[in-house]
Scaffold this motif. Sequence first.
Motif, PDB file in Angstrom:
ATOM      1  N   ALA A  28     -16.225  24.479 -58.033  1.00 41.44           N
ATOM      2  CA  ALA A  28     -16.107  23.834 -58.751  1.00 41.44           C
ATOM      3  C   ALA A  28     -16.632  23.376 -60.114  1.00 41.44           C
ATOM      4  CB  ALA A  28     -16.408  22.269 -57.998  1.00 41.44           C
ATOM      5  N   GLY A  29     -17.601  24.264 -60.392  1.00 41.03           N
ATOM      6  CA  GLY A  29     -18.300  24.244 -61.739  1.00 41.03           C
ATOM      7  C   GLY A  29     -18.097  24.991 -62.283  1.00 41.03           C
ATOM      8  N   SER A  30     -16.603  25.848 -62.371  1.00 44.82           N
ATOM      9  CA  SER A  30     -16.339  26.972 -63.319  1.00 44.82           C
ATOM     10  C   SER A  30     -15.822  26.379 -64.622  1.00 44.82           C
ATOM     11  CB  SER A  30     -15.348  27.827 -62.089  1.00 44.82           C
ATOM     12  OG  SER A  30     -15.127  28.482 -63.156  1.00 44.82           O
ATOM     13  N   PRO A  31     -15.812  27.332 -65.886  1.00 46.66           N
ATOM     14  CA  PRO A  31     -15.925  26.851 -66.419  1.00 46.66           C
ATOM     15  C   PRO A  31     -14.396  26.589 -66.962  1.00 46.66           C
ATOM     16  CG  PRO A  31     -16.516  29.471 -67.318  1.00 46.66           C
ATOM     17  CD  PRO A  31     -16.966  28.435 -65.615  1.00 46.66           C
ATOM     18  N   LEU A  32     -13.694  27.384 -66.337  1.00 42.53           N
ATOM     19  CA  LEU A  32     -11.985  27.585 -65.723  1.00 42.53           C
ATOM     20  C   LEU A  32     -12.210  25.884 -66.303  1.00 42.53           C
ATOM     21  CD1 LEU A  32     -10.699  30.153 -63.444  1.00 42.53           C
ATOM     22  CD2 LEU A  32     -10.690  30.176 -65.816  1.00 42.53           C
ATOM     23  N   PRO A  33     -10.777  25.326 -66.731  1.00 37.35           N
ATOM     24  CA  PRO A  33     -10.056  24.652 -67.112  1.00 37.35           C
ATOM     25  C   PRO A  33      -9.147  23.796 -65.622  1.00 37.35           C
ATOM     26  CG  PRO A  33      -8.910  25.955 -68.634  1.00 37.35           C
ATOM     27  CD  PRO A  33      -9.950  26.519 -68.413  1.00 37.35           C
ATOM     28  N   GLU A  34      -9.427  22.974 -65.394  1.00 37.07           N
ATOM     29  CA  GLU A  34      -8.104  22.318 -64.674  1.00 37.07           C
ATOM     30  C   GLU A  34      -6.833  22.449 -64.939  1.00 37.07           C
ATOM     31  OE1 GLU A  34      -8.875  18.970 -62.290  1.00 37.07           O
ATOM     32  OE2 GLU A  34     -11.229  18.968 -62.507  1.00 37.07           O
ATOM     33  N   CYS A  35      -6.084  22.948 -64.363  1.00 39.93           N
ATOM     34  CA  CYS A  35      -4.495  23.441 -64.675  1.00 39.93           C
ATOM     35  C   CYS A  35      -4.030  21.811 -64.921  1.00 39.93           C
ATOM     36  CB  CYS A  35      -4.140  24.087 -63.297  1.00 39.93           C
ATOM     37  SG  CYS A  35      -4.222  25.483 -63.285  1.00 39.93           S
ATOM     38  N   GLU A  36      -3.699  21.867 -65.974  1.00 42.27           N
ATOM     39  CA  GLU A  36      -2.596  20.544 -66.062  1.00 42.27           C
ATOM     40  C   GLU A  36      -0.980  20.013 -65.346  1.00 42.27           C
ATOM     41  OE1 GLU A  36      -3.571  18.116 -67.651  1.00 42.27           O
ATOM     42  OE2 GLU A  36      -5.718  18.651 -68.527  1.00 42.27           O
ATOM     43  N   PRO A  37      -0.895  19.276 -64.630  1.00 42.87           N
ATOM     44  CA  PRO A  37       0.478  19.292 -64.173  1.00 42.87           C
ATOM     45  C   PRO A  37       1.761  20.038 -64.945  1.00 42.87           C
ATOM     46  CG  PRO A  37      -0.643  17.115 -63.393  1.00 42.87           C
ATOM     47  CD  PRO A  37      -1.330  17.761 -65.095  1.00 42.87           C
ATOM     48  N   ALA A  38       1.810  19.569 -66.099  1.00 37.70           N
ATOM     49  CA  ALA A  38       2.941  19.894 -67.181  1.00 37.70           C
ATOM     50  C   ALA A  38       3.040  20.954 -67.131  1.00 37.70           C
ATOM     51  CB  ALA A  38       3.261  19.291 -68.122  1.00 37.70           C
ATOM     52  N   ALA A  39       1.402  22.199 -66.699  1.00 36.16           N
ATOM     53  CA  ALA A  39       1.389  23.454 -66.718  1.00 36.16           C
ATOM     54  C   ALA A  39       1.754  24.275 -65.853  1.00 36.16           C
ATOM     55  CB  ALA A  39       0.233  24.031 -67.916  1.00 36.16           C
ATOM     56  N   VAL A  40       1.877  23.429 -64.333  1.00 38.47           N
ATOM     57  CA  VAL A  40       2.228  24.609 -62.719  1.00 38.47           C
ATOM     58  C   VAL A  40       3.200  23.709 -62.302  1.00 38.47           C
ATOM     59  CG1 VAL A  40      -0.001  25.130 -63.369  1.00 38.47           C
ATOM     60  CG2 VAL A  40      -0.288  23.023 -62.257  1.00 38.47           C
ATOM     61  N   GLY A  41       3.506  24.249 -61.716  1.00 40.60           N
ATOM     62  CA  GLY A  41       4.658  23.725 -60.424  1.00 40.60           C
ATOM     63  C   GLY A  41       3.709  24.120 -59.286  1.00 40.60           C
ATOM     64  N   LEU A  42       4.423  23.029 -58.504  1.00 47.08           N
ATOM     65  CA  LEU A  42       4.106  23.492 -56.544  1.00 47.08           C
ATOM     66  C   LEU A  42       5.444  23.200 -55.823  1.00 47.08           C
ATOM     67  CD1 LEU A  42       1.153  22.925 -54.538  1.00 47.08           C
ATOM     68  CD2 LEU A  42       1.721  20.672 -54.680  1.00 47.08           C
ATOM     69  N   SER A  43       5.231  24.192 -55.455  1.00 47.79           N
ATOM     70  CA  SER A  43       6.331  24.842 -54.074  1.00 47.79           C
ATOM     71  C   SER A  43       5.174  24.264 -52.373  1.00 47.79           C
ATOM     72  CB  SER A  43       7.501  25.421 -54.333  1.00 47.79           C
ATOM     73  OG  SER A  43       6.705  26.764 -54.308  1.00 47.79           O
ATOM     74  N   VAL A  44       6.179  24.610 -51.008  1.00 48.62           N
ATOM     75  CA  VAL A  44       5.902  24.503 -50.247  1.00 48.62           C
ATOM     76  C   VAL A  44       6.812  25.911 -50.137  1.00 48.62           C
ATOM     77  CG1 VAL A  44       6.662  22.566 -49.518  1.00 48.62           C
ATOM     78  CG2 VAL A  44       5.301  23.393 -48.456  1.00 48.62           C
ATOM     79  N   ARG A  45       6.544  25.927 -48.655  1.00 46.43           N
ATOM     80  CA  ARG A  45       7.430  26.722 -47.539  1.00 46.43           C
ATOM     81  C   ARG A  45       6.959  27.587 -46.847  1.00 46.43           C
ATOM     82  NH1 ARG A  45       7.862  32.681 -51.152  1.00 46.43           N
ATOM     83  NH2 ARG A  45       5.514  33.241 -50.788  1.00 46.43           N
ATOM     84  N   THR A  46       7.297  27.721 -45.528  1.00 48.86           N
ATOM     85  CA  THR A  46       6.871  28.222 -43.788  1.00 48.86           C
ATOM     86  C   THR A  46       8.250  28.883 -43.466  1.00 48.86           C
ATOM     87  OG1 THR A  46       5.745  26.922 -41.566  1.00 48.86           O
ATOM     88  CG2 THR A  46       7.911  25.425 -42.844  1.00 48.86           C
ATOM     89  N   LYS A  47       7.526  29.327 -42.882  1.00 55.73           N
ATOM     90  CA  LYS A  47       9.124  29.948 -41.205  1.00 55.73           C
ATOM     91  C   LYS A  47      10.008  29.240 -41.273  1.00 55.73           C
ATOM     92  CE  LYS A  47       7.781  33.420 -38.527  1.00 55.73           C
ATOM     93  NZ  LYS A  47       7.890  33.908 -37.534  1.00 55.73           N
ATOM     94  N   VAL A  48      10.787  29.538 -40.455  1.00 57.10           N
ATOM     95  CA  VAL A  48      12.063  28.073 -39.968  1.00 57.10           C
ATOM     96  C   VAL A  48      11.997  28.228 -38.832  1.00 57.10           C
ATOM     97  CG1 VAL A  48      14.529  28.212 -39.781  1.00 57.10           C
ATOM     98  CG2 VAL A  48      13.952  29.577 -41.389  1.00 57.10           C
ATOM     99  N   SER A  49      10.954  28.963 -37.810  1.00 59.81           N
ATOM    100  CA  SER A  49      10.763  28.831 -36.370  1.00 59.81           C
ATOM    101  C   SER A  49       9.732  29.354 -36.098  1.00 59.81           C
ATOM    102  CB  SER A  49      12.315  29.089 -35.873  1.00 59.81           C
ATOM    103  OG  SER A  49      12.239  28.912 -33.677  1.00 59.81           O
ATOM    104  N   TYR A  50       8.656  28.579 -34.649  1.00 64.48           N
ATOM    105  CA  TYR A  50       7.968  29.621 -34.642  1.00 64.48           C
ATOM    106  C   TYR A  50       7.994  29.169 -33.027  1.00 64.48           C
ATOM    107  CZ  TYR A  50       5.734  28.398 -38.676  1.00 64.48           C
ATOM    108  OH  TYR A  50       5.482  28.638 -40.154  1.00 64.48           O
ATOM    109  N   GLY A  51       8.075  30.230 -32.175  1.00 67.95           N
ATOM    110  CA  GLY A  51       7.553  30.126 -30.526  1.00 67.95           C
ATOM    111  C   GLY A  51       6.690  29.581 -29.997  1.00 67.95           C
ATOM    112  N   PRO A  52       6.623  29.635 -28.502  1.00 67.69           N
ATOM    113  CA  PRO A  52       5.864  28.667 -27.959  1.00 67.69           C
ATOM    114  C   PRO A  52       4.774  29.217 -28.472  1.00 67.69           C
ATOM    115  CG  PRO A  52       7.576  29.427 -27.278  1.00 67.69           C
ATOM    116  CD  PRO A  52       7.825  29.710 -27.823  1.00 67.69           C
ATOM    117  N   ASP A  53       4.202  29.912 -28.621  1.00 64.43           N
ATOM    118  CA  ASP A  53       2.146  31.077 -29.448  1.00 64.43           C
ATOM    119  C   ASP A  53       2.444  31.227 -29.950  1.00 64.43           C
ATOM    120  OD1 ASP A  53       2.055  30.895 -26.117  1.00 64.43           O
ATOM    121  OD2 ASP A  53       2.663  32.676 -25.837  1.00 64.43           O
ATOM    122  N   ASP A  54       2.851  30.070 -31.513  1.00 65.67           N
ATOM    123  CA  ASP A  54       3.110  31.225 -32.889  1.00 65.67           C
ATOM    124  C   ASP A  54       2.097  29.869 -33.168  1.00 65.67           C
ATOM    125  OD1 ASP A  54       4.220  33.564 -31.921  1.00 65.67           O
ATOM    126  OD2 ASP A  54       5.681  32.509 -33.317  1.00 65.67           O
TER     127      ASP A  54
END
Length: 244
Positions: free
Chosen positions: A106-132
């Motif tokens: 957290a104390g890294s000298p790297l600046p935090e990403c500005e919302p306007a400079a990054v894009g967030l997305s999410v993905r997952t598999k379409v289906s999972y079996g009973p043991d997955d």
Amino acid sequence: MLVAWAMTSGGGGGSRNDGKSGGSDPARSIDPGPSGTGPAISQQPGGRDESDEDGGSGGSGGPGGSGASSGGASDGASSDGASTSGAGTAGTGADGGGTAGRQVPAGSPLPECEPAAVGLSVRTKVSYGPDDKPEFELIVKNTSSATCKADLGPKNAVLTVTEAGGEDDDPVWSSKDCPAAAGPLFLRVPAGATVIHTVDWNRALSAPGCATPSAGEAGPGTYLLEAKAPGEPVQRASFVLAKD
């Protein structure tokens, strides 16, 4: 007449009996030499083998040849019902590509990403079996020209799972309900690059404030996954927990 007779019968070296005129002997025939037994000349004019040019005759890149054939990680804090890692599998909700994100302090000298400079997305598999075990990928793309760090901790980049068609909109699980480590989780996002952070869900239900949920595990059905981070629009994907 006497003069003509003298010119035709005398002084010409005698008469010829070969029936040919011109006063020359018949040409002698030339006997052919012995036929060669060695190989024929294989080199083309110029003293070099042209087949070696451009990769060889018929080879890759040469005339008539074929071209090149076409082809063609883990960090983070665990939370109640979920574990985190740096990479996952392809699924829905985003294009492929990206590499595992590398955690930085957290104390890294790297600046935090500005919302306007990054894009967030999410993905997952379409289906999972009973043991997955379902895997949810948070994908961050840095569109700026500077490297930065993005907080994908369970309370900043919040993942929720809701049962599709349920009686209410309350999530059956949320990453912020009872995380084992509630602090930030910063990942280094290089300029122009895409990084992936994966959260594994063990299907356990959750309730706000670490309260005991009404049931112990999500059953078969269709579920909606949402991801929300400050300054970013809500990202959604759906998946199925298959029956036995």
